[in-house]
Design a protein around this motif. Structure first.
Motif, mmCIF file in Angstrom:
data_model
loop_
_atom_site.group_PDB
_atom_site.id
_atom_site.type_symbol
_atom_site.label_atom_id
_atom_site.label_comp_id
_atom_site.label_asym_id
_atom_site.label_seq_id
_atom_site.Cartn_x
_atom_site.Cartn_y
_atom_site.Cartn_z
ATOM 1 N N ALA A 74 0.828 -1.206 0.000
ATOM 2 C CA ALA A 74 0.000 0.000 0.000
ATOM 3 C C ALA A 74 0.869 1.266 0.000
ATOM 4 C CB ALA A 74 -0.931 -0.005 1.211
ATOM 5 N N ALA A 75 1.879 1.307 0.868
ATOM 6 C CA ALA A 75 2.707 2.509 0.979
ATOM 7 C C ALA A 75 3.566 2.713 -0.259
ATOM 8 C CB ALA A 75 3.591 2.420 2.229
ATOM 9 N N VAL A 76 4.178 1.635 -0.761
ATOM 10 C CA VAL A 76 5.090 1.793 -1.893
ATOM 11 C C VAL A 76 4.336 2.063 -3.197
ATOM 12 C CG1 VAL A 76 6.970 0.474 -0.857
ATOM 13 C CG2 VAL A 76 5.200 -0.723 -2.156
ATOM 14 N N ILE A 77 3.127 1.524 -3.320
ATOM 15 C CA ILE A 77 2.340 1.807 -4.519
ATOM 16 C C ILE A 77 1.928 3.270 -4.543
ATOM 17 C CG2 ILE A 77 0.043 1.474 -5.511
ATOM 18 C CD1 ILE A 77 1.928 -0.538 -6.533
ATOM 19 N N VAL A 78 1.496 3.804 -3.395
ATOM 20 C CA VAL A 78 1.128 5.227 -3.331
ATOM 21 C C VAL A 78 2.340 6.096 -3.638
ATOM 22 C CG1 VAL A 78 0.355 7.067 -1.793
ATOM 23 C CG2 VAL A 78 -0.797 4.854 -1.752
ATOM 24 N N GLY A 79 3.493 5.755 -3.069
ATOM 25 C CA GLY A 79 4.707 6.515 -3.355
ATOM 26 C C GLY A 79 5.089 6.450 -4.822
ATOM 27 N N THR A 80 4.974 5.264 -5.419
ATOM 28 C CA THR A 80 5.286 5.116 -6.845
ATOM 29 C C THR A 80 4.390 6.000 -7.698
ATOM 30 O OG1 THR A 80 5.989 2.821 -6.485
ATOM 31 C CG2 THR A 80 5.432 3.460 -8.733
ATOM 32 N N ILE A 81 3.099 6.002 -7.401
ATOM 33 C CA ILE A 81 2.150 6.799 -8.182
ATOM 34 C C ILE A 81 2.410 8.291 -8.002
ATOM 35 C CG2 ILE A 81 -0.291 7.378 -8.422
ATOM 36 C CD1 ILE A 81 -0.930 4.472 -7.702
ATOM 37 N N LEU A 82 2.725 8.718 -6.772
ATOM 38 C CA LEU A 82 2.974 10.138 -6.527
ATOM 39 C C LEU A 82 4.240 10.611 -7.229
ATOM 40 C CD1 LEU A 82 2.021 10.497 -2.749
ATOM 41 C CD2 LEU A 82 0.767 11.344 -4.734
ATOM 42 N N PHE A 262 7.831 3.272 5.255
ATOM 43 C CA PHE A 262 6.803 2.278 4.964
ATOM 44 C C PHE A 262 5.471 2.690 5.584
ATOM 45 C CE2 PHE A 262 10.734 -0.041 4.330
ATOM 46 C CZ PHE A 262 10.497 -0.648 3.113
ATOM 47 N N VAL A 263 5.143 3.937 5.372
ATOM 48 C CA VAL A 263 3.815 4.471 5.694
ATOM 49 C C VAL A 263 3.386 5.310 4.494
ATOM 50 C CG1 VAL A 263 4.135 4.516 8.190
ATOM 51 C CG2 VAL A 263 4.799 6.499 6.833
ATOM 52 N N ILE A 264 2.096 5.426 4.295
ATOM 53 C CA ILE A 264 1.601 6.252 3.188
ATOM 54 C C ILE A 264 1.936 7.706 3.474
ATOM 55 C CG2 ILE A 264 -0.469 7.051 2.001
ATOM 56 C CD1 ILE A 264 -1.674 4.314 2.374
ATOM 57 N N GLN A 265 2.717 8.306 2.596
ATOM 58 C CA GLN A 265 3.179 9.684 2.759
ATOM 59 C C GLN A 265 2.578 10.519 1.626
ATOM 60 O OE1 GLN A 265 3.939 12.556 3.693
ATOM 61 N NE2 GLN A 265 6.028 12.339 4.453
ATOM 62 N N PRO A 266 1.434 11.164 1.892
ATOM 63 C CA PRO A 266 0.764 11.892 0.817
ATOM 64 C C PRO A 266 1.315 13.292 0.568
ATOM 65 C CG PRO A 266 -0.552 12.005 2.795
ATOM 66 C CD PRO A 266 0.653 11.165 3.135
ATOM 67 N N HIS A 267 2.205 13.782 1.437
ATOM 68 C CA HIS A 267 2.726 15.142 1.305
ATOM 69 C C HIS A 267 3.997 15.108 0.450
ATOM 70 C CE1 HIS A 267 -0.224 15.900 4.343
ATOM 71 N NE2 HIS A 267 0.433 15.201 5.259
ATOM 72 N N ILE A 268 3.895 15.576 -0.781
ATOM 73 C CA ILE A 268 4.976 15.375 -1.735
ATOM 74 C C ILE A 268 6.207 16.227 -1.436
ATOM 75 C CG2 ILE A 268 3.349 14.712 -3.535
ATOM 76 C CD1 ILE A 268 3.742 17.460 -4.778
#
Length: 326
Positions: A74-82, A262-268
């Motif tokens: 979940a965390a790495v996929i969000v990071g990859t997309i961002l 390894f946490v979802i980091q939405p702040h770019i």
């Protein structure tokens, strides 16, 4: 007595060279499809154990502890997309502007030089871009990141928690190793391929329509807006999506810049992010059998994601006017 008229069947007799070429091209295409299928099957076989242990939680878990059974992407996929999203956002205007200048404005002699330079940029190793990002870009971009977070911090993606942007003594490390910096570096890597695709499509715009628009009194920019851009819309979308596919899988440059979390980091703009490819590079050398299976599962997810993006890009280009004409 009525005469029955039957149409004469036309047959084309191909030369030996044509048959050999047709067979070679068909064999090449089939080989590529087989190789891609084998890669997917190989990843699925190696990832099956991890997928069996993790279950559906593999796509929702943020932690990465394969040996204890607590792992997911979940965390790495969000990071990859961002990271890929930042890269495409930066690269799209650069690529489109460069392609339009080369195809519409540059003198013929300068055009050849610019085409060569852009094509050579695509051959620069990713580790060089990574070094450039770590030792040059990062310190230069921190003031820009601080300004963006100060002015546009009300936007959730651009907010940086735990720092006062008006404090001149505040540490700048909170803005380093971020999604923003990694995305800019990846943008420089995907801009050449996007530029090349867009340039080729723009240069195929029908000459008659160009001259017709100019003859009716249109300016050069008016001709570009009414003829070149509509004709090249498929190339713009296809080139952007192909660049997105490249950005999703970039490894070394991202690995050198980011600070893995390894946490979802939405702040770019904030420190800390991760990606699937960087995760594989980071944990490959020390992985246990279960850890290796988990990495293969992450690689399978990335493989499928990039495959979908590239297939969608090919479909868009094929359905466009420029793609249909070629």
């Amino acid at each position: 007595m009525d005469t029955v008229i039957t149409p004469r069947r036309l047959t084309t007799k191909r030369e030996t060279a044509d048959r050999v070429f047709r067979g070679s091209v068909r064999a090449s295409g089939t080989t590529v499809l087989l190789i891609m299928s084998f890669v997917g099957v190989f990843l699925l076989i190696r990832a099956w154990e991890a997928l069996r242990v993790a279950g559906p939680g593999f796509f929702t878990t943020q932690a990465w502890e394969p040996d204890s059974g607590n792992f997911g992407i979940a965390a790495v996929i969000v990071g990859t997309i961002l990271i890929a999203g930042v890269a495409v956002t930066v690269a799209l205007p650069l690529a489109m502007g460069t392609a339009l200048y080369i195809s519409e404005y540059a003198p013929p002699r300068l055009r050849k030089t610019l085409i060569t330079i852009v094509d050579l940029m695509a051959a620069v190793p990713s580790v060089v871009f990574g070094l450039w990002g770590v030792f040059f870009l990062q310190e230069k971009i921190v003031p820009v990141a601080r300004w963006i977070s100060t002015v546009f911090g009300w936007i959730p993606l651009l907010r940086v928690d735990g720092v006062d942007p008006h404090d001149p003594l505040a540490s700048s490390t909170v803005y380093t190793s971020s999604t923003f910096i990694a995305g800019i570096v990846v943008a420089m890597m995907i801009t050449p391929i996007m530029t090349s695709i867009m340039r080729e499509v723009f240069m195929q715009a029908p000459l008659g329509e160009r001259e017709g628009a100019l003859a009716l009194g249109s300016t050069r920019w008016g001709m570009i807006r009414s003829v070149v851009l509509p004709y090249g819309a498929g190339g713009i979308i296809g080139g952007t999506m192909l660049g997105l596919g490249r950005a999703l899988g970039e490894t070394i440059a991202v690995y050198m810049i980011i600070s893995p979390v390894f946490v979802i980091q939405p702040h770019i703009l904030a420190n800390g992010t991760n990606s699937v490819s960087a995760l594989i590079a980071l944990r490959y050398g020390e992985a246990t059998p279960m850890g290796m299976s988990a990495l293969m599962a992450a690689g399978l997810a990335l493989f499928l994601m990039t495959l979908v993006v590239n297939f969608a890009a090919s479909t868009v280009v094929a359905r466009s006017r420029s793609g249909a004409s070629s």
